[in-house]
Design a protein around this motif. Structure first.
Motif, PDB file in Angstrom:
ATOM      1  N   HIS A  85       0.831  -1.208   0.000  1.00 25.23           N
ATOM      2  CA  HIS A  85       0.000   0.000   0.000  1.00 25.23           C
ATOM      3  C   HIS A  85       0.864   1.256   0.000  1.00 25.23           C
ATOM      4  O   HIS A  85       0.601   2.207  -0.738  1.00 25.23           O
ATOM      5  N   LEU A  86       1.904   1.253   0.818  1.00 22.34           N
ATOM      6  CA  LEU A  86       2.795   2.406   0.873  1.00 22.34           C
ATOM      7  C   LEU A  86       3.704   2.468  -0.345  1.00 22.34           C
ATOM      8  O   LEU A  86       4.054   3.558  -0.809  1.00 22.34           O
ATOM      9  N   ASP A  87       4.094   1.315  -0.864  1.00 24.57           N
ATOM     10  CA  ASP A  87       4.953   1.295  -2.044  1.00 24.57           C
ATOM     11  C   ASP A  87       4.235   1.899  -3.251  1.00 24.57           C
ATOM     12  O   ASP A  87       4.805   2.724  -3.986  1.00 24.57           O
ATOM     13  N   VAL A  88       2.991   1.491  -3.447  1.00 28.58           N
ATOM     14  CA  VAL A  88       2.219   2.012  -4.584  1.00 28.58           C
ATOM     15  C   VAL A  88       1.918   3.494  -4.376  1.00 28.58           C
ATOM     16  O   VAL A  88       1.963   4.289  -5.317  1.00 28.58           O
ATOM     17  N   THR A  89       1.635   3.874  -3.135  1.00 26.97           N
ATOM     18  CA  THR A  89       1.389   5.281  -2.832  1.00 26.97           C
ATOM     19  C   THR A  89       2.607   6.126  -3.173  1.00 26.97           C
ATOM     20  O   THR A  89       2.488   7.217  -3.748  1.00 26.97           O
ATOM     21  N   LYS A  90       3.770   5.614  -2.845  1.00 25.53           N
ATOM     22  CA  LYS A  90       5.014   6.335  -3.153  1.00 25.53           C
ATOM     23  C   LYS A  90       5.187   6.498  -4.660  1.00 25.53           C
ATOM     24  O   LYS A  90       5.614   7.561  -5.140  1.00 25.53           O
TER      25      LYS A  90
END
Length: 275
Positions: free
Chosen positions: A141-146
């Motif tokens: 979730h955080l990787d894609v958000t980044k």
């Protein structure tokens, strides 16, 4: 001229609310909710399915459906968000937490001095914001958000890298901000989250109900990204930000909370409930 402040209180159930004039309880996730008689559920609060809204997204967006509603439907000099069980507080005058909730009279003198009010930093000490999220939820979730931030807002990349590595942050999606900053933040946030929704898509259906509420958790972290960039770019200064303590109106199960924290970090056990 006196500054007007409106703080919405996100709630999904009937609950004791502060009587102060600046608070506006909002029934989040109101769309489609029925009472025991099959009638439209009415808690006596304004509903987040009125006006321009994303009420149907509440199962995954949590209190953010209230934040979106405030962005689109509230007109005030300062706009903020609190939770039915968690509030800002500047006093400890009573054993009853409801007597200690921030009042407009306490806030008003500060409105001419600060543009942004945030909760006291939450410190994780042995975890970064990224590693804590990865242990308790899903790092994807955080990787894609980044990736989305890098594409849509490349100027925020350095702030994103910095915040992900921090061992502290302003959490809970709680804030009070001057209207122009509040609008800027919401436009930035929901532009990112709606794109995240497109990219995560079908895979989110495989998550448990608790884990599926990740958009609200991602936003807790990237609020810090947005705020860091506002300071870095000179839009605001660090002196424009004021930290206010929070109080919880119910007893926190610290034993369970600590065990879950340790279990997530060292035992690879994802969270499956709030504390």
């Amino acid at each position: 001229m006196e500054n007007k402040a409106t703080i919405i209180i996100a709630t999904h159930k009937k609950y004791q609310m502060p009587a102060d004039k600046m608070y506006l309880p909002v029934h989040v996730g109101a769309e489609g909710k029925k009472d025991s008689d099959g009638k439209e559920l009415d808690l006596g609060y304004i509903k987040d399915n009125t006006g321009d809204n994303i009420s149907l997204k509440n199962p995954s967006f949590c209190e953010l459906t209230g934040l979106y509603w405030a962005w689109k439907n509230v007109d005030s000099d300062y706009i903020g968000l609190a939770h039915y069980r968690r509030h800002f507080s500047l006093s400890k005058k009573s054993k009853d937490p409801f007597d200690n909730i921030l009042t407009y009279d306490e806030l008003a003198p500060l409105l001419s001095k600060y543009r942004v009010f945030v909760p006291k930093k939450r410190k994780y000490y042995i975890e970064t914001l990224y590693s804590h999220y990865a242990h308790t939820h899903y790092a994807e979730h955080l990787d894609v958000t980044k990736e989305i931030i890098a594409e849509k807002y490349p100027e925020y990349t350095d702030s994103c890298n910095k915040v992900y590595k921090q061992t502290y942050g302003y959490m809970f999606n709680m804030m009070i901000m001057r209207k122009d900053l509040f609008q800027n933040y919401c436009e930035w946030l929901f532009n990112i989250l709606f794109e995240l929704e497109k990219r995560i898509g079908e895979s989110s259906k495989e998550l448990s109900f608790f884990q599926g509420r990740f958009y609200g958790r991602v936003s807790e972290i990237i609020f810090n990204v947005w705020l860091d960039y506002q300071v870095k770019s000179g839009t605001i200064s660090q002196k424009d930000i004021n930290e206010i303590p929070c109080i919880y109106t119910e007893k926190i199960d610290w034993n369970r909370k600590i065990k879950s924290f340790i279990g997530a970090k060292f035992g690879h056990k994802k969270y499956e409930g709030s504390f």
